[in-house]
Write a protein that holds these residues in place. Structure first.
Motif, PDB file in Angstrom:
ATOM      1  N   ALA A  92     -13.231  -8.875  67.109  1.00 53.20           N
ATOM      2  CA  ALA A  92     -14.440  -9.212  66.357  1.00 53.20           C
ATOM      3  C   ALA A  92     -15.564  -9.526  67.324  1.00 53.20           C
ATOM      4  O   ALA A  92     -15.328  -9.956  68.464  1.00 53.20           O
ATOM      5  CB  ALA A  92     -14.199 -10.393  65.422  1.00 53.20           C
ATOM      6  N   HIS A  93     -16.783  -9.307  66.837  1.00 51.78           N
ATOM      7  CA  HIS A  93     -17.986  -9.560  67.629  1.00 51.78           C
ATOM      8  C   HIS A  93     -18.969 -10.326  66.748  1.00 51.78           C
ATOM      9  O   HIS A  93     -19.371  -9.814  65.693  1.00 51.78           O
ATOM     10  CB  HIS A  93     -18.589  -8.231  68.084  1.00 51.78           C
ATOM     11  N   GLY A 149     -23.114 -13.347  70.578  1.00 51.32           N
ATOM     12  CA  GLY A 149     -22.331 -12.259  71.161  1.00 51.32           C
ATOM     13  C   GLY A 149     -20.911 -12.639  71.548  1.00 51.32           C
ATOM     14  O   GLY A 149     -20.324 -12.058  72.459  1.00 51.32           O
ATOM     15  N   ARG A 150     -20.337 -13.604  70.827  1.00 50.66           N
ATOM     16  CA  ARG A 150     -18.962 -14.001  71.137  1.00 50.66           C
ATOM     17  C   ARG A 150     -17.994 -12.929  70.650  1.00 50.66           C
ATOM     18  O   ARG A 150     -18.198 -12.325  69.596  1.00 50.66           O
ATOM     19  CB  ARG A 150     -18.648 -15.342  70.487  1.00 50.66           C
ATOM     20  N   THR A 151     -16.934 -12.735  71.419  1.00 47.25           N
ATOM     21  CA  THR A 151     -15.904 -11.771  71.030  1.00 47.25           C
ATOM     22  C   THR A 151     -14.550 -12.454  70.917  1.00 47.25           C
ATOM     23  O   THR A 151     -14.256 -13.423  71.624  1.00 47.25           O
ATOM     24  CB  THR A 151     -15.802 -10.620  72.044  1.00 47.25           C
ATOM     25  N   TYR A 152     -13.753 -11.939  70.003  1.00 52.08           N
ATOM     26  CA  TYR A 152     -12.397 -12.422  69.784  1.00 52.08           C
ATOM     27  C   TYR A 152     -11.453 -11.222  69.787  1.00 52.08           C
ATOM     28  O   TYR A 152     -11.825 -10.151  69.321  1.00 52.08           O
ATOM     29  CB  TYR A 152     -12.279 -13.137  68.436  1.00 52.08           C
ATOM     30  N   TYR A 153     -10.238 -11.439  70.282  1.00 55.08           N
ATOM     31  CA  TYR A 153      -9.254 -10.360  70.341  1.00 55.08           C
ATOM     32  C   TYR A 153      -7.885 -10.867  69.922  1.00 55.08           C
ATOM     33  O   TYR A 153      -7.520 -12.016  70.176  1.00 55.08           O
ATOM     34  CB  TYR A 153      -9.146  -9.805  71.771  1.00 55.08           C
ATOM     35  N   ALA A 154      -7.119  -9.967  69.315  1.00 55.53           N
ATOM     36  CA  ALA A 154      -5.706 -10.249  69.091  1.00 55.53           C
ATOM     37  C   ALA A 154      -5.003 -10.267  70.441  1.00 55.53           C
ATOM     38  O   ALA A 154      -5.373  -9.531  71.356  1.00 55.53           O
ATOM     39  CB  ALA A 154      -5.097  -9.179  68.189  1.00 55.53           C
ATOM     40  N   ASP A 155      -3.977 -11.094  70.554  1.00 52.79           N
ATOM     41  CA  ASP A 155      -3.263 -11.202  71.830  1.00 52.79           C
ATOM     42  C   ASP A 155      -2.713  -9.850  72.285  1.00 52.79           C
ATOM     43  O   ASP A 155      -2.659  -9.565  73.481  1.00 52.79           O
ATOM     44  CB  ASP A 155      -2.109 -12.205  71.703  1.00 52.79           C
ATOM     45  N   SER A 156      -2.322  -9.019  71.332  1.00 53.74           N
ATOM     46  CA  SER A 156      -1.686  -7.747  71.669  1.00 53.74           C
ATOM     47  C   SER A 156      -2.640  -6.754  72.315  1.00 53.74           C
ATOM     48  O   SER A 156      -2.193  -5.769  72.907  1.00 53.74           O
ATOM     49  CB  SER A 156      -1.075  -7.128  70.413  1.00 53.74           C
ATOM     50  N   VAL A 157      -3.950  -6.992  72.204  1.00 49.09           N
ATOM     51  CA  VAL A 157      -4.902  -6.031  72.750  1.00 49.09           C
ATOM     52  C   VAL A 157      -5.768  -6.613  73.854  1.00 49.09           C
ATOM     53  O   VAL A 157      -6.576  -5.888  74.460  1.00 49.09           O
ATOM     54  CB  VAL A 157      -5.812  -5.439  71.642  1.00 49.09           C
ATOM     55  N   LYS A 158      -5.643  -7.884  74.128  1.00 49.94           N
ATOM     56  CA  LYS A 158      -6.451  -8.504  75.177  1.00 49.94           C
ATOM     57  C   LYS A 158      -6.239  -7.795  76.517  1.00 49.94           C
ATOM     58  O   LYS A 158      -5.116  -7.515  76.907  1.00 49.94           O
ATOM     59  CB  LYS A 158      -6.089  -9.982  75.316  1.00 49.94           C
ATOM     60  N   GLY A 159      -7.345  -7.501  77.177  1.00 50.51           N
ATOM     61  CA  GLY A 159      -7.278  -6.810  78.454  1.00 50.51           C
ATOM     62  C   GLY A 159      -7.210  -5.301  78.334  1.00 50.51           C
ATOM     63  O   GLY A 159      -7.339  -4.594  79.339  1.00 50.51           O
ATOM     64  N   SER A 167     -11.035 -13.579  62.408  1.00 46.59           N
ATOM     65  CA  SER A 167      -9.799 -12.808  62.375  1.00 46.59           C
ATOM     66  C   SER A 167      -9.182 -12.705  60.982  1.00 46.59           C
ATOM     67  O   SER A 167      -8.142 -12.085  60.823  1.00 46.59           O
ATOM     68  CB  SER A 167      -8.776 -13.419  63.334  1.00 46.59           C
ATOM     69  N   ASP A 168      -9.813 -13.302  60.001  1.00 47.16           N
ATOM     70  CA  ASP A 168      -9.275 -13.320  58.633  1.00 47.16           C
ATOM     71  C   ASP A 168      -9.877 -12.184  57.817  1.00 47.16           C
ATOM     72  O   ASP A 168     -11.068 -12.217  57.506  1.00 47.16           O
ATOM     73  CB  ASP A 168      -9.594 -14.669  57.995  1.00 47.16           C
TER      74      ASP A 168
END
Length: 128
Positions: free
Chosen positions: A50-51, A56-66, A110-111
């Motif tokens: 999410a953005h 401009g904060r971003t969030y990622y699922a753990d499975s896709v981080k990096g 994330s919801d």
């Protein structure tokens, strides 16, 4: 109402990359925070990234981080998801979504129930 159209999906080998785009129209504005989700057959829709509109904060699922990167170009009304180092388990339909909140916290970003507008999705298939 906001219209969202995804593109950029396809078939790629494991380790490969894709760049997904989500073009927004209608009443969409830079006030909307944007998210990407994926859904595999028979499975629940899952958060990917999410953005926020503000900050401009971003969030990622753990499975896709990096591996995945979300970005947005408000001048083009477009949100992107760069997918690198793809794995077979990334195979799914990828959907973008909009929520009218400028700076949601991680739990809200994330919801999927917090998002009011959705695209039809684009298929990503990763072969082993």
């Amino acid at each position: 109402q906001v219209q969202l159209v995804e593109s950029g999906g396809g078939l790629v080998q494991a380790g490969g990359s894709l760049r997904l785009s989500c073009a927004a129209s209608g009443v969409w504005s830079s006030y909307y925070s944007m998210g990407w989700f994926h859904q595999a057959p028979g499975q629940e829709r899952e958060f990917v990234a999410a953005h926020t509109a503000s900050g401009g904060r971003t969030y990622y699922a753990d499975s896709v981080k990096g591996r995945f990167t979300i970005s947005r170009d408000n001048a083009k009304n477009t949100v992107y998801l760069q997918l690198n180092s793809l794995k077979p388990e990334d195979t799914a339909v990828y959907l973008c979504a909009a929520q009218r909140a400028p700076q949601p916290v991680a739990s809200r970003a994330s919801d999927p129930s917090r998002y009011s507008d959705w695209g039809q999705g684009t298929q990503v298939t990763v072969s082993s």
